[in-house]
Design a protein around this motif. Structure first.
Motif, PDB file in Angstrom:
ATOM      1  N   ASP A  17       0.852  -1.178   0.000  1.00  0.00           N
ATOM      2  CA  ASP A  17       0.000   0.000   0.000  1.00  0.00           C
ATOM      3  C   ASP A  17       0.894   1.236   0.000  1.00  0.00           C
ATOM      4  O   ASP A  17       1.498   1.571   1.022  1.00  0.00           O
ATOM      5  CB  ASP A  17      -0.904  -0.022   1.241  1.00  0.00           C
ATOM      6  CG  ASP A  17      -1.899   1.113   1.290  1.00  0.00           C
ATOM      7  OD1 ASP A  17      -1.517   2.267   0.962  1.00  0.00           O
ATOM      8  OD2 ASP A  17      -3.051   0.858   1.678  1.00  0.00           O
ATOM      9  N   LYS A  20       0.235   4.014   2.742  1.00  0.00           N
ATOM     10  CA  LYS A  20       0.729   3.657   4.080  1.00  0.00           C
ATOM     11  C   LYS A  20       2.253   3.753   4.139  1.00  0.00           C
ATOM     12  O   LYS A  20       2.817   4.217   5.131  1.00  0.00           O
ATOM     13  CB  LYS A  20       0.294   2.240   4.453  1.00  0.00           C
ATOM     14  CG  LYS A  20      -1.148   2.112   4.843  1.00  0.00           C
ATOM     15  CD  LYS A  20      -1.468   0.677   5.248  1.00  0.00           C
ATOM     16  CE  LYS A  20      -2.927   0.510   5.593  1.00  0.00           C
ATOM     17  NZ  LYS A  20      -3.240  -0.907   5.907  1.00  0.00           N
ATOM     18  N   GLU A  56       4.395   0.188  -5.748  1.00  0.00           N
ATOM     19  CA  GLU A  56       3.244  -0.545  -5.241  1.00  0.00           C
ATOM     20  C   GLU A  56       2.985  -1.760  -6.116  1.00  0.00           C
ATOM     21  O   GLU A  56       2.664  -1.647  -7.287  1.00  0.00           O
ATOM     22  CB  GLU A  56       2.013   0.359  -5.195  1.00  0.00           C
ATOM     23  CG  GLU A  56       0.847  -0.288  -4.469  1.00  0.00           C
ATOM     24  CD  GLU A  56      -0.293   0.680  -4.244  1.00  0.00           C
ATOM     25  OE1 GLU A  56      -0.730   0.825  -3.107  1.00  0.00           O
ATOM     26  OE2 GLU A  56      -0.733   1.322  -5.243  1.00  0.00           O
TER      27      GLU A  56
END
Length: 176
Positions: A17, A20, A56
């Motif tokens: 993610d 995050k 990602e």
């Protein structure tokens, strides 16, 4: 680029993610990323001299490659970085006077959102040994693998003795 130390190390990590990870690393590094694009972020750090990028791609996340880290120049710098990491609730573990990787160090550890361990340490001196807790099967940090369980030794009395002609004539014995 002003005041950059070359060569610089570059690391690229896959993350599950990106949002995050950017939030974590912005706190951990104390600066915003130099570049953010769809599914990509990059930090250009001067201290430590490092370019680190994040891509990602949840399918390629691999947290069990070891750990990442950096050595600080002074104990005061370690204490300052530790104080900031504590305020941000990032610290997973603290160690003082630890003999790890055959060196006496003070350090702290943080874990990123994907479980990648980061070590920030101050080096005191070389050591001829490792702290025994890093050789335990439950060791979760440091560079040393856990000690493997010792397999019981086979005693000669446990082995049935047969003549070499019997052993070599036995189908599938692997002999001869």
């Amino acid at each position: 680029m002003d005041n950059q130390i070359f060569p610089r190390m570059h690391v690229s990590l896959y993350v599950a993610d990106l949002n995050k990870s950017v939030a974590f690393y912005t706190s951990f590094f104390g600066q915003e990323p130099a570049k953010v694009k769809p599914n990509y972020a990059k930090y250009v750090l001067s201290s430590p001299s490092l370019i680190i990028s994040f891509v990602e791609n949840p399918e390629r996340v691999q947290q069990h490659f070891g750990h990442l880290g950096f050595q600080v120049e002074t104990k005061a710098e370690l204490e300052q970085r530790l104080a900031v990491a504590r305020q941000l609730d990032l610290v997973a573990k603290e160690e003082t006077g630890t003999a790890c990787c055959y060196a006496v160090q003070d350090k702290f550890w943080v874990n990123d959102p994907d479980g990648v361990q980061w070590e920030v340490y101050y080096f005191h001196e070389d050591a001829d040994f490792n702290d025994p807790r890093y050789e335990a099967a439950d060791a979760s940090a440091c560079c040393m693998p856990p000690v493997q369980e010792q397999k019981p030794l086979v005693q000669l009395a446990d082995i049935s003795i047969m003549s070499s002609s019997e052993a070599c004539s036995t189908p599938g014995s692997g002999c001869c």
